[in-house]
Design an enzyme around this catalytic site. Structure first.
Site, short mmCIF file in Angstrom:
data_model
loop_
_atom_site.label_atom_id
_atom_site.label_comp_id
_atom_site.label_asym_id
_atom_site.label_seq_id
_atom_site.Cartn_x
_atom_site.Cartn_y
_atom_site.Cartn_z
N HIS A 359 54.24 48.98 -18.05
CA HIS A 359 54.89 49.02 -16.73
C HIS A 359 55.65 47.73 -16.46
O HIS A 359 56.72 47.73 -15.88
CB HIS A 359 53.83 49.17 -15.63
CG HIS A 359 53.52 50.59 -15.34
ND1 HIS A 359 52.40 51.00 -14.67
CD2 HIS A 359 54.20 51.70 -15.64
CE1 HIS A 359 52.41 52.30 -14.57
NE2 HIS A 359 53.47 52.75 -15.16
N CYS A 671 70.55 56.85 -30.70
CA CYS A 671 70.16 56.30 -29.39
C CYS A 671 69.08 55.22 -29.48
O CYS A 671 68.54 54.80 -28.47
CB CYS A 671 69.70 57.42 -28.46
SG CYS A 671 68.27 58.31 -29.06
C1 PEP Z 1 63.68 55.73 -30.83
O1 PEP Z 1 62.57 55.95 -31.32
O2 PEP Z 1 64.60 55.18 -31.45
C2 PEP Z 1 63.95 56.10 -29.44
C3 PEP Z 1 65.16 55.98 -28.94
O3 PEP Z 1 62.92 56.53 -28.69
P1 PEP Z 1 61.84 55.56 -27.99
O4 PEP Z 1 62.32 54.15 -28.19
O5 PEP Z 1 61.77 55.97 -26.58
O6 PEP Z 1 60.60 55.88 -28.77
#
Ligand code: PEP
Ligand code: MG
Length: 748
Positions: A359, A671
């Site tokens: 958090h 992403c």
């Molecule tokens: C990732 O694993 O690259 C991703 C974008 O998801 P998170 O960072 O939320 O696990």
């Protein structure tokens, strides 16, 4: 000495050392104790300074009239450090590397045994024992010293290397919580320990009862005030955390339990401890995971009541007043701690524990405050100690000298200048000089994240992490509540694509009201789609809310996390069909969304050709893909220096995913953090990835890079990197490329 004795001796030594408060006392204790255990005339501890020189920290037996430092690589001590191997000889002065240290009267001691102190693969010092007699140490004693040193290294690694009282810069590498750099003075978030309060007779029962009532209303008011402060800065999601505290405070069972304890003759602090412990244990024993998790809230509330009772809240507020640039530091920096810092004084957050998904990190990101998590317990910590918090590289600097501070200040200033310069790019396309167009999306998760994305020119949301609205609450949000949150996203991003990911909890992302415990390997356990398919009612509610929020106009893309098997995709598609049917039957206007999977689990790569017909798009989650490819925990500070998304294996696999997607005409985006790392982006553009999603603050600098670097150049660099077998060489080539195009300011 047997292995068991080594451990016993070390445990005793460690306990005694950690009880001492100053590093000077600690090193003295170490050398005195070891000299006694091994029965030698001299025991000396050297620690390495930033120039690889060896600074004598403490010695039992050597005369020390002034500061002693051995230049890098010099003498037997330097040889032990560079060879990383013990040297155990009967006559030191006949060794070719012997180096006499002036003023120590070392010539009296003939035998020498030095062992390196190694911390996470790096030599941090050398421990030396010497004797007057020309007799080398026995094999057994040498083995004892080697074993002891391997443990000792962890105690001394963080110590300031002190020469004539000057402090040097001690870097501590941990986990990125929130990006940016801050320099400021520490304010400790340590509000006393309720659980060590003893029972004591109550001198005046009536007064204690009155004090209890006053304490309750005072804390109630504080909570209201904190809630108001943070809600103004963030979203109303945060208020649910505060309302948990308020309702616990108003609970008659707790109020009366404390009263009964006082009437039974215990003083107020003792009555409070007993009652909090009683209710905490009660909740902990409950079977329902939601109720069991309330135990943590009771514990936080207990600490808050105790801090107010002791007046340590006031002294905390006073400490905050005295400091202009505050670095909050503690095992846990709570939301209340953050809310208590006035105005824009907060320049950094350091947590001993926690991860990027805590958090605290989530809030720090939303507030734009640099944060570093999981630095481990810092010893001898004081208020008003100077720290550098480098959230960009996930490290802090303790005892920074003026020179280093001005170097970091320079970086902060440059960063501001660069941000101003880049702000002009907002409405320009992300297109390379040779015409390759890249769509620039943003990652989001808090409502407060939405407008920064647009402000920096995001063309859509490439990853909406729905777990964050789930995390900052005290129960699962209802369909209606979720619909409202998601509708807001579609309103702000009207006409733009929004990739909403289904709930990705488990592993390092825990819901406070549904803890997934007792897993030996949480990262390999019940997380992502595995969790939601096993709790299909939650998934159905969430999908219905997404569909309702998108309505007929929203450009919804549903993104599935952690998919590794075909049946996961099939089950989801079936559920989606049912959700659409249900909503149509309820006369709600819905449209079939696009469905895609995150490529995070390596198994998904070879399965991708089979899934192409069932998918509308894929998005590479490079954070998890790197973690699972390299078998390196992305949140473990011990292996943080090995976790690297530029590892050749990761690059090869991402390139493979891009080729498969191209062959099957499957739209692809990325992403993970790679999309905001300028070095990595050279390779991603080289591969032909035409949609990147990243945090809002990184959009402009990545666009700047894209607009400067021709895609055919990036493709050529990629081909060269694909021939390399190590990350160092890859990094060097990418750095060189940035310099060649005058883009190196992007990575300072
Ligand atoms: C990732 O694993 O690259 C991703 C974008 O998801 P998170 O960072 O939320 O696990
Ligand atoms: Mg992930």
């Amino acid at each position: 000495m047997s292995g068991k004795n080594v451990i016993l001796e070390f445990t005793r030594l460690q306990r005694e050392v950690l009880e001492l408060s100053s590093p000077a006392e600690q090193v003295r204790k170490i050398v005195d104790s070891i000299s006694a255990i091994v029965a030698t005339d001299v025991c000396t501890l050297y620690l390495m300074d930033k120039d690889q020189g060896m600074v004598l920290m403490a010695s039992h037996g050597l005369t020390q009239t002034g500061p002693v430092s051995i230049p890098a690589g010099k003498g037997l001590v330097g040889l032990v450090a560079t060879s990383r191997h013990p040297i155990n000889i009967d006559r030191a002065n006949s060794h070719p590397n012997f180096y006499y240290v002036e003023g120590t009267q070392e010539e009296r001691f003939q035998s020498f045994c030095g062992v390196p102190l190694v911390h996470y693969g790096k030599v941090v010092g050398v421990l030396v024992v010497q004797r007057v007699d020309p007799v080398a140490l026995s094999d057994e004693s040498e083995a004892f010293l080697v074993t002891l040193s391997s443990q000792l290294a962890h105690i001394v690694a963080d110590m300031p290397v002190t020469l004539q009282g000057a402090h040097f810069n001690t870097y501590i590498r941990a986990v990125k919580g929130s990006s940016g750099i801050g320099i400021g003075l520490s304010v400790l978030c340590d509000h006393g320990d309720l659980y060590s309060v003893p029972d004591e007779p109550c001198p005046d029962i009536e007064t204690a009862l009155e004090d209890w009532q006053q304490l309750l209303s005072k804390v109630q008011n504080e909570i209201k005030h904190e809630e108001r402060t943070l809600s103004a800065l963030l979203t109303d999601n945060v208020s649910s955390i505060f309302s948990t505290y308020s309702s616990l405070l108003a609970d008659q069972a707790l109020i009366q339990k404390v009263e009964i304890e006082i009437r039974n003759g215990n003083w107020l602090p003792g009555a409070l401890r007993k009652s909090i412990q009683y209710f905490g244990d009660l909740f902990l024993a409950m079977e329902d995971p939601y109720l069991r998790a309330r135990h943590e809230d009771i514990h936080h509330l207990g600490n808050k009541l105790f801090a107010t009772l002791q007046g340590s809240n006031n002294s905390h507020a006073k400490k905050l007043e005295e400091v202009d640039q505050v670095v909050l530091i503690g095992d846990e920096v709570s939301i209340s701690d953050i809310a208590a810092v006035p105005g824009d004084k907060l320049v950094g957050i350091i947590c001993f524990s926690g991860s990027s998904m805590s958090h605290t990190a989530v809030l720090a990101n939303a507030l734009g405050v640099p944060a570093v998590m999981g630095v481990g317990m810092l010893k001898n910590l004081r208020n008003r100690e100077r720290f550098i918090v480098d959230g960009n590289s996930g490290q802090i600097v303790r005892y920074p000298n003026d020179m280093l501070c001005s170097e970091f200040q320079h970086l902060i200033d440059e960063e501001k200048q660069l941000t101003n310069k880049l702000s002009t790019l907002r409405d320009l396309p992300g297109v390379t000089p040779d015409g390759f167009l890249v769509r620039m999306f943003t990652n989001s998760g808090l409502l407060a994240d939405l407008s920064p994305g647009l402000k920096h020119g995001a063309q859509g949301i490439g990853l909406y992490r729905t777990e964050i609205p789930f995390m900052v609450r005290d129960s699962f949000p209802s369909e209606q509540e979720q619909t409202e949150v998601y509708s807001h996203v579609f309103r702000v991003y009207a006409g733009k694509p929004v990739y909403m990911r289904t709930l990705d909890v488990g592993g390092d992302k825990q819901l406070p009201y549904f803890p997934i415990t007792n897993e030996d390997n949480p990262a390999l356990g019940w997380r992502g789609i595995r969790f939601t398919l096993d709790n299909i009612q939650l998934l159905m509610t969430q999908v219905r809310a997404m569909l309702r929020a998108a309505g007929a106009d929203g450009d919804l893309h549903i993104l599935l996390p952690m998919v590794s098997a075909t049946n996961e995709l099939d089950t989801f598609n079936q559920l989606l069909g049912e959700a659409i049917e249900q909503l149509s039957d309820e006369n709600k206007e819905v449209r079939r969304p696009k469905v895609g999977v995150m490529i995070e689990v390596p198994a998904a790569i070879s399965q991708l050709p089979f899934w192409c017909k069932k998918l509308d798009f894929v998005s590479i989650g490079s954070n998890d893909l790197t973690q699972y490819m390299l078998a390196l925990d992305r949140n473990n500070s011990r292996v943080a220096n090995r976790y690297d998304h530029l590892h050749p294996a990761v690059i090869h696999e991402i390139n493979r995913v891009v080729s498969i997607a191209r062959q099957h005409n499957l739209p692809l985006s990325l992403c993970g953090e790679m999309g905001s790392d300028p070095l990595a982006v050279i390779l991603l553009i080289g591969m032909g990835i035409s949609t990147l999603s990243m945090s809002a603050t990184k959009l402009a600098r990545i666009k700047f890079l894209i607009r400067a670097l021709p895609q055919n150049k990036a493709a050529a660099i990629l081909q060269q990197c694909l021939q390399m077998d190590n990350v160092q060489e890859i990094r060097a080539l990418l750095h060189h490329t940035l310099h060649e195009f005058n883009l190196h300011e992007l990575i300072k």
